[in-house]
Design an enzyme around this catalytic site. Structure first.
Site, PDB file in Angstrom:
ATOM      1  N   HIS A  87     -11.636  -5.097  -1.102  1.00 28.00           N
ATOM      2  CA  HIS A  87     -10.579  -4.133  -1.429  1.00 28.00           C
ATOM      3  C   HIS A  87     -11.043  -2.687  -1.228  1.00 28.00           C
ATOM      4  O   HIS A  87     -10.206  -1.787  -1.159  1.00 28.00           O
ATOM      5  CB  HIS A  87      -9.971  -4.384  -2.820  1.00 28.00           C
ATOM      6  CG  HIS A  87     -10.780  -3.894  -3.988  1.00 28.00           C
ATOM      7  ND1 HIS A  87     -11.576  -4.712  -4.751  1.00 28.00           N
ATOM      8  CD2 HIS A  87     -10.901  -2.666  -4.538  1.00 28.00           C
ATOM      9  CE1 HIS A  87     -12.144  -4.024  -5.699  1.00 28.00           C
ATOM     10  NE2 HIS A  87     -11.749  -2.767  -5.614  1.00 28.00           N
ATOM     11  N   ASP A 223     -14.326 -11.152  -2.854  1.00 26.78           N
ATOM     12  CA  ASP A 223     -13.994  -9.740  -2.631  1.00 26.78           C
ATOM     13  C   ASP A 223     -15.181  -8.947  -2.040  1.00 26.78           C
ATOM     14  O   ASP A 223     -15.803  -8.149  -2.735  1.00 26.78           O
ATOM     15  CB  ASP A 223     -13.547  -9.127  -3.961  1.00 26.78           C
ATOM     16  CG  ASP A 223     -12.772  -7.835  -3.764  1.00 26.78           C
ATOM     17  OD1 ASP A 223     -12.856  -7.251  -2.668  1.00 26.78           O
ATOM     18  OD2 ASP A 223     -12.087  -7.412  -4.716  1.00 26.78           O
ATOM     19  N   SER A 653     -16.296  -0.663  -8.383  1.00 27.28           N
ATOM     20  CA  SER A 653     -16.032  -1.682  -7.380  1.00 27.28           C
ATOM     21  C   SER A 653     -17.058  -1.587  -6.281  1.00 27.28           C
ATOM     22  O   SER A 653     -17.325  -0.504  -5.772  1.00 27.28           O
ATOM     23  CB  SER A 653     -14.657  -1.496  -6.781  1.00 27.28           C
ATOM     24  OG  SER A 653     -13.744  -2.223  -7.531  1.00 27.28           O
TER      25      SER A 653
HETATM   26  N1  ARG Z   1      -8.564  -4.509 -10.045  1.00 27.25           N
HETATM   27  C1  ARG Z   1      -9.578  -4.213  -9.090  1.00 27.25           C
HETATM   28  C2  ARG Z   1      -9.868  -2.702  -9.127  1.00 27.25           C
HETATM   29  O1  ARG Z   1      -9.460  -2.037 -10.014  1.00 27.25           O
HETATM   30  C3  ARG Z   1      -9.251  -4.715  -7.736  1.00 27.25           C
HETATM   31  C4  ARG Z   1      -8.159  -4.007  -7.024  1.00 27.25           C
HETATM   32  C5  ARG Z   1      -7.830  -4.481  -5.661  1.00 27.25           C
HETATM   33  N2  ARG Z   1      -7.142  -5.724  -5.631  1.00 27.25           N
HETATM   34  C6  ARG Z   1      -5.802  -5.872  -5.689  1.00 27.25           C
HETATM   35  N3  ARG Z   1      -5.332  -7.091  -5.700  1.00 27.25           N
HETATM   36  N4  ARG Z   1      -4.970  -4.877  -5.731  1.00 27.25           N
HETATM   37  O2  ARG Z   1      -9.911  -1.953  -8.224  1.00 27.25           O
HETATM   38  N1  GLU Z   2     -11.594  -2.870  -9.079  1.00 29.92           N
HETATM   39  C1  GLU Z   2     -12.133  -1.697  -9.680  1.00 29.92           C
HETATM   40  C2  GLU Z   2     -12.548  -0.652  -8.626  1.00 29.92           C
HETATM   41  O1  GLU Z   2     -11.955  -0.544  -7.583  1.00 29.92           O
HETATM   42  C3  GLU Z   2     -13.243  -2.057 -10.574  1.00 29.92           C
HETATM   43  C4  GLU Z   2     -12.671  -2.755 -11.694  1.00 29.92           C
HETATM   44  C5  GLU Z   2     -12.651  -1.899 -12.930  1.00 29.92           C
HETATM   45  O2  GLU Z   2     -11.823  -1.007 -13.057  1.00 29.92           O
HETATM   46  O3  GLU Z   2     -13.504  -2.204 -13.756  1.00 29.92           O
HETATM   47  O4  GLU Z   2     -13.412   0.138  -8.842  1.00 29.92           O
END
Ligand code: ARG
Ligand code: GLU
Length: 718
Positions: A87, A223, A653
């Site tokens: 991502h 990921d 991330s």
């Molecule tokens: N929650 C994760 C973060 O905060 C992954 C985000 C990307 N994935 C998604 N399905 N949108 O960035």
């Molecule tokens: N998916 C998040 C990012 O893009 C990390 C997850 C979180 O917020 O802990 O940094």
């Protein structure tokens, strides 16, 4: 006697609390030796603080970088190979994708160096050193200055210090504020600008579970994506050039194939973006009860429309996949955060602390401390409506695709009848790439639908004095009917149609300015910006400055009140260490979530009818034959992800997750939904970070993609 027992009990509770809370915190690498290393060793870390951060020796920090604008990445080979999340590389993968070369769907693997894909504008940033600059920045700051003067003076000191720190070098310097301006640190960094895409699994692996599983555990997302840094022949940063060669890093992470079990030490070394652990009850109330619910509501609508359109049309899916992921990510986090804070009784807990603070402040007899809480209460009453208006402006106005696109034409504002033709031609030329990239991902029907529905929310939920002028025109000309206004907008504007826009620009002369200024999209954009600048920005920044000041005093007071507690600063996108252990958790009464998932779970979720759960045939075959090679765990299973108690946030991330020996065991990519309130309040029972088990990434590279030449570059520890 009783008093003694009480004291004994009290100290026991205190110690117990400390122990229990110890996984909380995002620590400053340079201060590990002072505050954390003993505790880390007790938990299973076997190296020294200098092995993590040092200016005198090669250390882990030399292998960790900011990837792009908001992620972390780490080096995994002596030839500049880096790993980050899928991502995080998503924007690049998406940009290289078309219906013909659909790398989002099919994945991408460069089988030779020549096939690696360049990414203009993508950079990686390494930290060279950091330094405590508090004294320098605050040296001539007089407590009697008003807040605005104070900030101006500090900005001046910072600019001066930054310039001095990099004089005669190609480095970049940044001074950042910690503890709401109570401390300042300097960060010197080096930016590499030629970063090429090497590999990415298909979305059905790299984004498996999609937004359905996002922020959730149990999780099965592979990921990760792989890039390579290129440098000039001196190993120094250079703009993209075919002549560049792979970067030879000082340090890259060895990769452990041993895996992890519950209780094992883990640490995350990366760039957490923003946390707000020291907010007051007033701030949390405003956020959780007023601001976030509005934003959640707006985004919900956008997401629904995008999903429908993406399901109907493959091209729209490619065009909107990145936009959709971006919109839905924060939306889902805010929902989890609200629930988590309610479950924790966060507001009550903060109020209790504030009461304690008031009593302490009274005893100290320092005026500013005793005045703080009533001042907070008053200021949030004033601030919340402005914050809300600002959120509506942004979420329901400025961030609409068509509006953001039109803002790129702001340079036309200065055109008048004396403007030379060549100057106009240059302006238009400069816009070419924006125009191209906007229309690549533009679907008129979807855009119009989002525009219409979101403007309705804006119109229906704001008072007249808290929204742009243009709505008055909609009232007058369209009797407040947003549908009719949108019809007119998408029929009349030159910005909603690539051909129309090109034609207009080809023949553009200063005399055509009138037509441009009358364009509905141009007018809407101007009205939005004028509204924000004239009615919101000034007051908002005045009030926010006041809050900043209160925060500075409050945190200063808290640190004096809780003398024995070691405070960690809020995340501010500077390099930090979080450490803890691999751990399961109990999300609800009667449910235990195990600390790892396996490939079996992917097969259980498999459903070709559901886009997010459509497992590639090749992966099914590998599963059937248990063809895992050396990447299986000791029971012959293929692990996919694991959870641990490291305190992380957005920006982490792609961060390396490291074992007690300093080896890479995984790549951080998410948190659990029950724990997303950790940005405001950490709960050791519920908060878990989610890591991709590095062995799954290796398995996909090797067995799924057949890119074993990449594995050969790495340093594997069996
Ligand atoms: N929650 C994760 C973060 O905060 C992954 C985000 C990307 N994935 C998604 N399905 N949108 O960035
Ligand atoms: N998916 C998040 C990012 O893009 C990390 C997850 C979180 O917020 O802990 O940094």
């Amino acid at each position: 006697m009783i008093k003694k027992i009480f004291l004994f009990l009290f100290s026991f509770i205190f110690i117990f609390n400390l122990e229990n809370k110890a996984d909380e915190g995002m620590w400053i690498p340079m201060l590990l030796k002072k505050y954390n290393i003993e505790d880390m060793k007790k938990k299973g870390f076997k190296l020294t603080a200098e092995d993590i951060y040092s200016v005198n020796q090669t250390c882990m920090k030399d292998a960790v970088m900011i990837f792009g604008g908001g992620c972390t990445g780490e080096l995994i080979s002596a030839e500049g190979l880096l790993i980050t999340n899928h991502h995080c590389g998503y924007g690049q993968i998406q940009k290289h994708s078309s219906l013909k070369n659909d790398y989002l769907t099919d994945g991408f693997w460069a089988m030779s160096r020549e096939e690696e894909l360049a990414n203009p504008n993508l950079t990686v940033t390494f930290l060279v050193r950091m330094e405590d600059f508090t004294e320098r920045i605050l040296k001539d700051i007089d407590d009697n200055l008003n807040e605005k003067e104070r900030q101006e003076k500090i900005a001046y000191n910072i600019a001066f210090a930054e310039a001095e720190a990099t004089e005669g070098t190609n480095y970049k310097a940044k001074v950042k504020s910690f503890f709401y301006g109570n401390e300042y640190y300097l960060f010197v960094s080096e930016v590499y600008k030629d970063v090429r895409l090497v590999g990415a699994p298909p979305s059905a692996i790299g984004k498996f579970g999609g937004d359905t599983d996002n922020w959730m555990w149990p999780r099965h997302t592979g990921d990760f994506s792989i890039f390579r840094i290129y440098a000039d022949k001196y190993n120094k940063p250079a703009e993209y050039s075919a002549e560049n060669v792979p970067y030879k890093p000082k340090k890259h992470f060895p990769i452990s194939l041993k895996g992890v079990e519950k209780g094992d030490f883990t640490m995350v070394f990366g760039y957490p973006g923003t946390t707000e652990e020291y907010l007051t009850s007033f701030a949390i109330e405003s956020k959780i009860n007023t601001l976030n619910p509005s934003k959640i509501n707006i985004r919900q609508k956008k997401i629904d429309i995008m999903l429908k359109a993406m399901d109907k049309d493959r091209k729209v899916r490619i065009q909107y996949s990145s936009k959709h992921a971006g919109t839905s990510n924060a939306w889902k986090k805010w929902i989890g955060e609200k629930r988590g804070l309610e479950r924790l009784n966060a507001i009550e807990k903060k109020k209790k602390l504030e009461k304690e603070f008031s009593l302490w402040a009274k005893k100290q007899n320092i005026k500013i401390y005793s005045e703080l809480l009533p001042r907070y209460e008053k200021i949030y009453e004033e601030l919340t409506p402005y914050s809300l208006a600002s959120d509506y402006f942004y979420e329901a106005g400025y961030s609409l695709d068509i509006i953001r696109f039109v803002t790129k034409f702001k340079s036309f504002k200065s055109v008048n009848k004396n403007t030379q033709e060549i100057e106009i031609k240059t302006k238009i030329f400069k816009l070419n790439s924006s125009i191209k990239s906007f229309f690549k991902d533009y679907n008129k029907e979807t855009d119009k639908k989002i525009f219409t529905e979101i403007l309705k929310i804006y119109y229906n939920n704001t008072k007249k004095n808290f929204r742009p002028e243009i709505f008055n025109m909609v009232d007058k000309k369209f009797k407040g009917d947003i549908n009719k206004y949108a019809d007119y907008f998408y029929k009349k504007s030159i910005f909603v149609d690539q051909n129309k826009l090109r034609k207009f620009l080809d023949k553009f002369k200063a005399s055509k300015l009138k037509k441009l200024k009358k364009d509905p999209a141009y007018q809407m954009t101007e009205s939005l910006i004028d509204f924000y600048v004239e009615k919101i920005a000034g007051k908002l920044s005045e009030l926010e400055l006041e809050v900043l000041k209160l925060n500075r005093f409050y945190l200063d007071g808290l640190r004096k009140m809780q003398k024995d507690k070691v405070f960690y600063p809020d995340a501010n996108f500077t390099l930090r260490i979080a450490y803890g252990q691999v751990d399961d958790y109990f999300p609800y009464d009667g449910i235990r979530y195990k600390h790892f998932t396996t490939l079996k779970g992917i097969m259980e979720k498999d459903n070709p009818e559901i886009y997010d759960y459509d497992v590639p045939d090749k992966l099914k075959e590998l599963y059937k034959n248990k063809n895992y090679g050396k990447y299986a765990d000791k029971n012959g299973n293929m692990r996919v992800c694991f959870t641990a108690s490291n305190h992380t946030t957005g920006g982490n991330s792609g961060s390396p997750v490291i074992n007690g020996n300093g080896e890479l065991i995984g790549v951080n990519f998410d948190r659990n939904w029950e724990g997303t309130m950790s940005d405001i309040m950490y709960d050791p029972d519920q908060c878990r970070n989610i890591t991709l088990d590095i062995r799954y990434a290796l398995f996909i590279i090797d067995k799924f993609a057949g890119a074993s030449h990449l594995i050969k570059e790495m340093t594997l520890v069996e």
